[in-house]
Design an enzyme around this catalytic site. Structure first.
Site, PDB file in Angstrom:
ATOM      1  N   LYS A 177      13.936  18.245  -5.208  1.00 33.16           N
ATOM      2  CA  LYS A 177      14.052  18.687  -3.945  1.00 33.16           C
ATOM      3  C   LYS A 177      14.751  17.880  -2.953  1.00 33.16           C
ATOM      4  O   LYS A 177      14.161  17.006  -2.731  1.00 33.16           O
ATOM      5  CB  LYS A 177      12.484  19.132  -3.273  1.00 33.16           C
ATOM      6  CG  LYS A 177      12.807  20.375  -2.226  1.00 33.16           C
ATOM      7  CD  LYS A 177      11.436  20.407  -1.314  1.00 33.16           C
ATOM      8  CE  LYS A 177      11.714  19.198  -0.181  1.00 33.16           C
ATOM      9  NZ  LYS A 177      12.801  19.481   0.619  1.00 33.16           N
ATOM     10  N   GLU A 202       7.821   2.173  12.836  1.00 32.62           N
ATOM     11  CA  GLU A 202       8.962   2.195  12.215  1.00 32.62           C
ATOM     12  C   GLU A 202      10.015   3.027  12.973  1.00 32.62           C
ATOM     13  O   GLU A 202       9.567   4.377  13.238  1.00 32.62           O
ATOM     14  CB  GLU A 202       8.978   3.000  10.765  1.00 32.62           C
ATOM     15  CG  GLU A 202      10.182   2.919  10.096  1.00 32.62           C
ATOM     16  CD  GLU A 202       9.981   3.724   8.564  1.00 32.62           C
ATOM     17  OE1 GLU A 202      10.871   2.914   7.632  1.00 32.62           O
ATOM     18  OE2 GLU A 202       9.228   4.637   8.586  1.00 32.62           O
ATOM     19  N   THR A 239       5.202   7.773   5.874  1.00 31.79           N
ATOM     20  CA  THR A 239       3.711   7.594   5.487  1.00 31.79           C
ATOM     21  C   THR A 239       3.123   8.759   5.582  1.00 31.79           C
ATOM     22  O   THR A 239       2.026   8.987   4.908  1.00 31.79           O
ATOM     23  CB  THR A 239       3.238   6.226   6.193  1.00 31.79           C
ATOM     24  OG1 THR A 239       4.093   5.236   5.906  1.00 31.79           O
ATOM     25  CG2 THR A 239       1.849   5.982   5.830  1.00 31.79           C
ATOM     26  N   GLU A 261       7.217   6.111  -1.862  1.00 33.56           N
ATOM     27  CA  GLU A 261       7.914   5.013  -1.333  1.00 33.56           C
ATOM     28  C   GLU A 261       8.035   5.440  -0.005  1.00 33.56           C
ATOM     29  O   GLU A 261       8.676   6.461   0.174  1.00 33.56           O
ATOM     30  CB  GLU A 261       9.361   4.868  -1.905  1.00 33.56           C
ATOM     31  CG  GLU A 261      10.113   3.292  -1.434  1.00 33.56           C
ATOM     32  CD  GLU A 261      10.729   3.671  -0.318  1.00 33.56           C
ATOM     33  OE1 GLU A 261      10.130   3.335   0.694  1.00 33.56           O
ATOM     34  OE2 GLU A 261      11.908   3.930  -0.257  1.00 33.56           O
ATOM     35  N   CYS A 283      14.167   2.362   5.134  1.00 35.11           N
ATOM     36  CA  CYS A 283      12.761   1.769   5.102  1.00 35.11           C
ATOM     37  C   CYS A 283      12.823   0.409   4.801  1.00 35.11           C
ATOM     38  O   CYS A 283      11.969  -0.380   5.131  1.00 35.11           O
ATOM     39  CB  CYS A 283      12.224   2.303   3.975  1.00 35.11           C
ATOM     40  SG  CYS A 283      11.825   4.156   3.947  1.00 35.11           S
ATOM     41  N   GLY A 321       9.613   9.020   1.672  1.00 31.16           N
ATOM     42  CA  GLY A 321       9.689   9.453   2.940  1.00 31.16           C
ATOM     43  C   GLY A 321       8.551   8.972   3.827  1.00 31.16           C
ATOM     44  O   GLY A 321       8.235   7.697   3.661  1.00 31.16           O
TER      45      GLY A 321
END
Length: 453
Positions: free
Chosen positions: A154, A355, A209, A229, A263, A207
């Site tokens: 996806k 982030e 957290t 991840e 990331c 994607g």
């Protein structure tokens, strides 16, 4: 049936309309995948390897086409996009070699022979992000296929075009129908249906957290394995004994590559106080020289952000009153542009702890080695980071002390298909890539044969 428009972030033009998968579509895809997987797993490992190499060759023959799709839908500079398509090819080749080397072990035991086997899990759901639509999709897909599984991919809603083309190339290369399917659609619809589906045997998610935690909770209810991840807030640690000119010259690429939508972005630049002022003097011209513009131009190093909504999210971390030490240029007019921005802040600032996922870095001074490690670890994340020093002993000490999964010394390179990748703490669970990648998509079966009978 719901449709989703794909928008070029550099021009804001609609470049495609894609049908969004429903929960019913997921049901049908899982059934097809299950049938294809049983046939695929029964093939000799060498035959699976040959088919994957044909897939890799098809990707190689269409690298420019795939790269141009990435430029149009994600705004990636063409040089970056070509690397991404090449990474898919290389990973398919690398994983194909693993199909014939997925060996078990013989364990000495009394009274018989004990051996282990790696058997495929079945159907794998790979939920890929929009920041690197092709490579990260391949990180899960290639080793899962090589290990004998089927894959349902996806892609993110904003970046479905290269994955859809990869699925076509897989069929053209001879992979069985249903073995590798791409299901565009919304996360709460198609993504959730994949996570909850009893016919899906593992979920691989890259994607945020927050979403990763939701997926982990859903999978926990079904004791379904996951690889996650997630986010990062990686440090770039510059010691006084480093080659400052090189460290400053390389720093912009570490947080401006992919417009900071990475990331692994080194968005916290930690500089020893003794050389702080000199480093900042060197950093400013390096940031300003980082070319921003038309992603289709080979000279461009940084393109737009992915969407208007994401630009507003990034902008929220840099209020107008923020003391920007360095601010680059960005095109005006159409497109989701944002300038390279370097802030001088304090460790508690939002931009220094959260982030941003944009072309924004915060520079912080530190006193000594212990202080550098303390600042580097003062985050919930632990994905990547860099250490700049000429002292090999210090490089090893700090590498062992920083809680992150992927560190580089005098370099910002985090990702190689032949080495493991993954994070500590809230940056995720499990490892992708590297020589052990296939094993993550298998169950280990232990068999004892009684030789005394």
């Amino acid at each position: 049936m719901h449709e989703h428009q794909v928008i070029n972030p550099a021009t804001e033009e609609v470049i495609a309309t894609v049908l969004a998968s429903t929960a019913e579509d997921v049901d049908a895809a899982v059934a097809r995948a299950g049938r294809a997987q049983r046939t695929w797993a029964a093939l000799a490992p060498g035959d699976r390897a040959r088919q994957l190499r044909r897939f890799a060759a098809a990707v190689d023959a269409h690298t420019e086409e795939l790269a141009r799709l990435e430029v149009r839908e994600a705004g990636h500079p063409i040089g970056n996009a070509r690397w991404e398509a090449g990474n898919v090819r290389d990973l398919l080749d690398y994983a194909a070699g693993g199909a014939e080397r997925l060996t078990g072990v013989q364990i000495p035991v009394a009274g018989g022979l004990n051996v282990t086997f790696h058997e495929p899990l079945g159907v794998i759901a790979v939920i890929a992000p929009w920041n690197f639509p092709m490579p990260i999709a391949a990180w899960g897909t290639a080793p899962a296929l090589a290990a004998g599984n089927a894959v349902l991919l996806k892609p993110a809603e904003t970046t479905p075009l290269p994955p859809l083309r990869l699925a076509e190339l897989a069929l053209e290369a001879g992979l069985p129908e249903g073995l590798f399917q791409v299901l565009p659609g919304a996360g709460p619809v198609a993504g959730s249906a994949l996570v909850r589906h009893p016919g899906v045997d593992k979920v691989v998610f890259t994607g945020s957290t927050a979403v990763g935690k939701q997926i982990m909770a859903e999978c926990a209810a079904r004791v379904k394995p996951v690889t996650l991840e997630l986010g990062g807030k990686s440090p770039n640690i510059v010691f006084a004994d480093a080659d400052l000119e090189q460290a400053a010259a390389d720093a912009p690429g570490s947080f401006l590559d992919n417009t900071g939508q990475d990331c692994c972005a080194r968005s916290r630049i930690l500089v020893q106080r003794d050389v702080y002022d000199r480093f900042m003097e060197l950093l400013e011209p390096a940031v300003r020289a980082f070319t921003v513009g038309d992603p289709a131009d080979a000279a461009t190093l940084m393109g737009p952000l992915i969407s208007a909504a994401h630009r507003e999210r990034v902008r929220a971390y840099v209020p107008e009153s923020a003391p920007a030490a360095i601010r680059g240029e960005a095109p005006g007019g159409k497109g989701f542009w944002y300038p390279a921005t370097v802030l001088e802040g304090v460790p508690e600032d939002r931009a220094a702890t959260e982030e941003v996922f944009g072309p924004v870095a915060v520079v912080l001074p530190f006193e000594d080695e212990a202080d550098a490690v303390r600042l580097a670890n003062a985050t919930d994340y632990g994905l990547s980071g860099s250490i700049w020093t000429r002292d090999v002993g210090r490089a090893l000490r700090v590498s062992r002390a920083v809680a992150a999964g992927n560190l580089s010394v005098n370099s910002h390179s985090s990702v190689r298909y032949a080495t493991p990748f993954g994070g500590y703490k809230q940056s995720g669970l499990g490892r992708e890539l590297g020589p052990d990648a296939l094993a993550a998509f298998t169950e280990t079966k232990n068999v004892f044969l009684n030789t005394d009978a």
